[in-house]
Design a protein around this motif. Sequence first.
Motif, PDB file in Angstrom:
ATOM      1  N   ALA A  98       0.637  -0.552  -0.123  1.00 47.96           N
ATOM      2  CA  ALA A  98      -0.374   0.155  -0.176  1.00 47.96           C
ATOM      3  C   ALA A  98       1.103   1.272  -0.408  1.00 47.96           C
ATOM      4  N   VAL A  99       0.222   2.481  -0.705  1.00 44.90           N
ATOM      5  CA  VAL A  99       1.278   3.506  -0.011  1.00 44.90           C
ATOM      6  C   VAL A  99       0.525   4.983   0.353  1.00 44.90           C
ATOM      7  N   VAL A 100       0.506   5.359   0.964  1.00 40.95           N
ATOM      8  CA  VAL A 100       0.331   6.669   1.322  1.00 40.95           C
ATOM      9  C   VAL A 100       1.056   7.771   1.151  1.00 40.95           C
ATOM     10  N   LYS A 101       0.427   9.578   1.177  1.00 38.93           N
ATOM     11  CA  LYS A 101       1.997  10.418   1.187  1.00 38.93           C
ATOM     12  C   LYS A 101       0.990  11.217   2.299  1.00 38.93           C
ATOM     13  N   ASP A 102       2.421  11.057   3.464  1.00 40.31           N
ATOM     14  CA  ASP A 102       1.968  11.937   4.581  1.00 40.31           C
ATOM     15  C   ASP A 102       1.508  13.185   4.468  1.00 40.31           C
ATOM     16  N   VAL A 103       1.164  13.969   5.454  1.00 39.15           N
ATOM     17  CA  VAL A 103       0.821  15.343   5.191  1.00 39.15           C
ATOM     18  C   VAL A 103       1.695  16.862   4.497  1.00 39.15           C
ATOM     19  N   ASP A 104       2.700  16.666   4.415  1.00 35.73           N
ATOM     20  CA  ASP A 104       4.060  16.553   3.289  1.00 35.73           C
ATOM     21  C   ASP A 104       3.774  17.006   1.568  1.00 35.73           C
ATOM     22  N   GLY A 105       2.989  15.686   1.255  1.00 36.34           N
ATOM     23  CA  GLY A 105       3.485  15.277   0.556  1.00 36.34           C
ATOM     24  C   GLY A 105       4.174  13.934   0.287  1.00 36.34           C
ATOM     25  N   ASN A 106       5.134  13.755   1.363  1.00 32.40           N
ATOM     26  CA  ASN A 106       6.530  12.488   0.968  1.00 32.40           C
ATOM     27  C   ASN A 106       5.589  11.221   1.181  1.00 32.40           C
ATOM     28  N   VAL A 107       5.955  10.507  -0.067  1.00 34.66           N
ATOM     29  CA  VAL A 107       5.342   8.870  -0.189  1.00 34.66           C
ATOM     30  C   VAL A 107       6.019   8.309   0.727  1.00 34.66           C
ATOM     31  N   ILE A 108       5.077   6.860   1.091  1.00 32.73           N
ATOM     32  CA  ILE A 108       5.559   5.822   2.133  1.00 32.73           C
ATOM     33  C   ILE A 108       4.654   4.489   1.744  1.00 32.73           C
ATOM     34  N   GLY A 109       5.429   4.148   1.341  1.00 30.08           N
ATOM     35  CA  GLY A 109       5.307   2.744   1.185  1.00 30.08           C
ATOM     36  C   GLY A 109       5.156   2.149   1.982  1.00 30.08           C
ATOM     37  N   LEU A 110       4.555   1.002   2.255  1.00 28.47           N
ATOM     38  CA  LEU A 110       4.308  -0.075   3.351  1.00 28.47           C
ATOM     39  C   LEU A 110       4.131  -1.650   2.419  1.00 28.47           C
ATOM     40  N   LEU A 111       4.745  -2.377   2.971  1.00 28.97           N
ATOM     41  CA  LEU A 111       4.774  -4.011   2.556  1.00 28.97           C
ATOM     42  C   LEU A 111       4.743  -4.909   3.536  1.00 28.97           C
ATOM     43  N   GLN A 112       3.855  -5.719   3.764  1.00 26.47           N
ATOM     44  CA  GLN A 112       3.185  -6.784   4.445  1.00 26.47           C
ATOM     45  C   GLN A 112       4.011  -7.934   3.944  1.00 26.47           C
ATOM     46  N   ALA A 113       4.710  -8.688   4.130  1.00 29.96           N
ATOM     47  CA  ALA A 113       5.427 -10.148   3.226  1.00 29.96           C
ATOM     48  C   ALA A 113       4.032 -11.440   4.205  1.00 29.96           C
ATOM     49  N   SER A 114       4.147 -12.124   3.165  1.00 28.47           N
ATOM     50  CA  SER A 114       3.045 -13.170   3.248  1.00 28.47           C
ATOM     51  C   SER A 114       3.807 -14.527   4.696  1.00 28.47           C
TER      52      SER A 114
END
Length: 114
Positions: A98-114
Motif C-alpha cells: 500500500a502507499v500513502v502520502k504524509d501531510v507534506d506530500g511525501n510518499v510512504i510505502g508499506l509492505l506486509q510479507a506473506s
Amino acid sequence: MNEGIKTVIYPVRDLAKAKALFTELLGVEPVMDQAYYVGYRVGGQDVGLDPNGHSKGMTGPVGYWHVHDIRGSVKALIDAGAEEQQEVKDVGGGKLTAVVKDVDGNVIGLLQAS
C-alpha cells in the motif's frame, strides 16, 4: 509495528537499460527477472525496478516499510493525517503493498510479507 525500510522500488521507463545499470551498481544478478518487475536482494535489502511505476503515479523511488499488519498500519496513518495513494493490494505470493502520502506530500510505502 514495523521492521524498517527493507524494500526500495524504482519506476523505470526502459527495463532492459535499468536492469543493466542496477546489475552493475549492485554487483549481483536479479533474484526475480520478469517483464513486469526485476528484483534484487543485497545485504538484506530488496531493490526493485517497476516498468509500470510511472503509469501508477510513481515520480521517484519509494521506500517500503515492512509491517506486520498492513491494513492496521494504513488506517493508523490515515487517522494521523496521511492520504491513501494506493490501497492495499496483493502483488503476488500473498505479499501485500500500500502507499500513502504524509501531510507534506511525501510518499510512504508499506509492505506486509506473506
